[in-house]
Scaffold this motif. Structure first.
Motif, PDB file in Angstrom:
ATOM      1  N   SER A  11      38.847 -56.764 -21.178  1.00 45.44           N
ATOM      2  CA  SER A  11      39.266 -55.756 -20.207  1.00 45.44           C
ATOM      3  C   SER A  11      38.714 -56.012 -18.814  1.00 45.44           C
ATOM      4  O   SER A  11      39.088 -55.315 -17.856  1.00 45.44           O
ATOM      5  N   LYS A  13      35.736 -55.392 -17.661  1.00 48.60           N
ATOM      6  CA  LYS A  13      35.009 -54.209 -17.213  1.00 48.60           C
ATOM      7  C   LYS A  13      33.531 -54.339 -17.562  1.00 48.60           C
ATOM      8  O   LYS A  13      33.160 -54.885 -18.599  1.00 48.60           O
ATOM      9  N   GLU A  15      30.233 -52.131 -18.327  1.00 48.43           N
ATOM     10  CA  GLU A  15      29.888 -50.784 -18.774  1.00 48.43           C
ATOM     11  C   GLU A  15      28.371 -50.626 -18.826  1.00 48.43           C
ATOM     12  O   GLU A  15      27.659 -51.502 -19.306  1.00 48.43           O
TER      13      GLU A  15
END
Length: 254
Positions: A11, A13, A15
Motif C-alpha cells: 500500500s 503507507k 503506519e
C-alpha cells in the motif's frame, strides 16, 4: 521509543503503532514462522536496502529492522527501559505482552534473538542494561506453548552483549565478537549445540578469530554455508566466512 513504524510495501503507507510502553534504545526484534533470510536481505544488510522508490534504509540501521509478512510473527523484546516480550498481533494490529523478565527489571538491550524453524524455538542470548551490567543468560522460548525457560547449562563463557549470531543447520549457535563489562571488546568465536539441552556447553573456536573486535551483525542465508559479518560503526567493512572453516568436521552438514 514508544512507537513502532511499520511500512506496508503493497500500500506504500507508513503506519505508527503505539507500544503503550517506553521501550528505549536497542530492543531485540525478530520475525518467526515463514521468515527466511534471503539474498535481498543480505544485499540490504551490506549495501543498505531500497524497499520502494523514495524509501532507502542505510545499512547503519539494518540491524534494527526486520522484514515480515502477515504470515510471520513479529517479536520485540527488551530495550533500554523495557523487560517485556511483545508479540505483534497483525489481525487486530496491536502488541500483546507474552512475558515479563523480572530478572531484568531495568530493561535489557544488546541481546541476540534467533529463531530455530525446525525445533519451533526462539533463543535469547546475553545482553546488558548499562556499560557495567551485562548478562550470561541463554533463554529458549517454546513457540507452541509461549513459555520461556532459562537454561543454566547454556550460560555464555562470559557476560556479553552486541555480538553477531547465527544458527547453522538448525543445530549450532555461533556467536562472534561483542563486548563485555566496562566496554571491553571481544574477537572470540564460540559455538553451542542446541540439540542437547543438558550436556551442551559453549566451545571457543581457537583457530579463527572474529575479523572485527567488538559489536557486529551476522547473517547466514538458509541452506548455505557463507556467513556475512558487518561491524557496528564501520558499515563499509563487510566480510564473509565459510562455516566449513569454523566448525569441526563432525558438526558439518554434508
Amino acid at each position: 521509543y514508544d512507537q513502532l513504524m511499520i511500512y506496508d510495501i503493497k500500500s506504500d503507507k507508513l503506519e505508527k503503532i503505539d507500544m503503550n510502553c517506553h521501550i528505549g534504545c536497542n530492543p531485540a526484534i525478530l520475525c518467526t514462522n515463514n521468515h527466511i533470510i534471503s539474498k535481498k536481505v543480505i544485499s540490504g544488510f551490506v549495501n543498505g536496502l531500497e524497499i520502494k522508490h523514495g524509501l532507502f534504509i542505510p545499512s547503519a540501521i539494518i540491524n534494527m529492522i526486520e522484514l515480515y509478512s502477515n504470515n510471520d510473527n513479529l517479536h520485540i523484546i527488551g530495550g533500554e527501559n523495557n523487560n517485556k516480550h511483545f508479540y505483534w498481533n497483525h489481525k487486530v494490529r496491536k502488541f500483546e505482552v507474552i512475558h515479563t523478565f523480572n530478572e531484568y527489571e531495568k530493561g535489557i538491550r544488546g541481546q541476540s534473538l534467533i529463531h530455530n524453524h525446525k525445533m519451533d524455538e526462539m533463543y535469547m542470548i546475553g545482553g546488558c542494561n548499562t556499560n557495567t551490567i551485562h548478562y550470561r543468560d541463554v533463554w529458549s522460548f517454546d513457540i507452541k506453548t509461549s513459555v520461556w525457560n532459562k537454561n543454566s547449562n547454556w550460560k555464555l563463557p562470559q557476560v556479553m552483549c552486541g555480538f553477531g549470531s547465527v544458527l547453522y543447520d538448525h543445530r549450532i549457535l555461533i556467536i562472534f565478537g561483542g563486548r563485555t563489562k566496562f566496554s571491553h571488546l571481544c574477537d572470540q568465536i564460540y559455538y553451542l549445540d542446541v540439540t542437547s539441552k543438558s550436556d551442551s556447553k559453549w566451545i571457543q573456536i581457537e583457530k579463527v578469530k572474529c575479523p572485527f573486535r567488538g559489536c557486529c551483525n551476522a547473517l547466514l542465508v538458509q541452506n548455505e554455508s557463507i556467513l556475512h559479518l558487518l561491524p557496528f560503526g564501520n558499515y563499509n567493512h563487510h566480510t564473509t566466512i565459510n562455516v566449513y572453516n569454523l566448525l569441526p568436521s563432525e558438526l558439518l552438514n554434508d
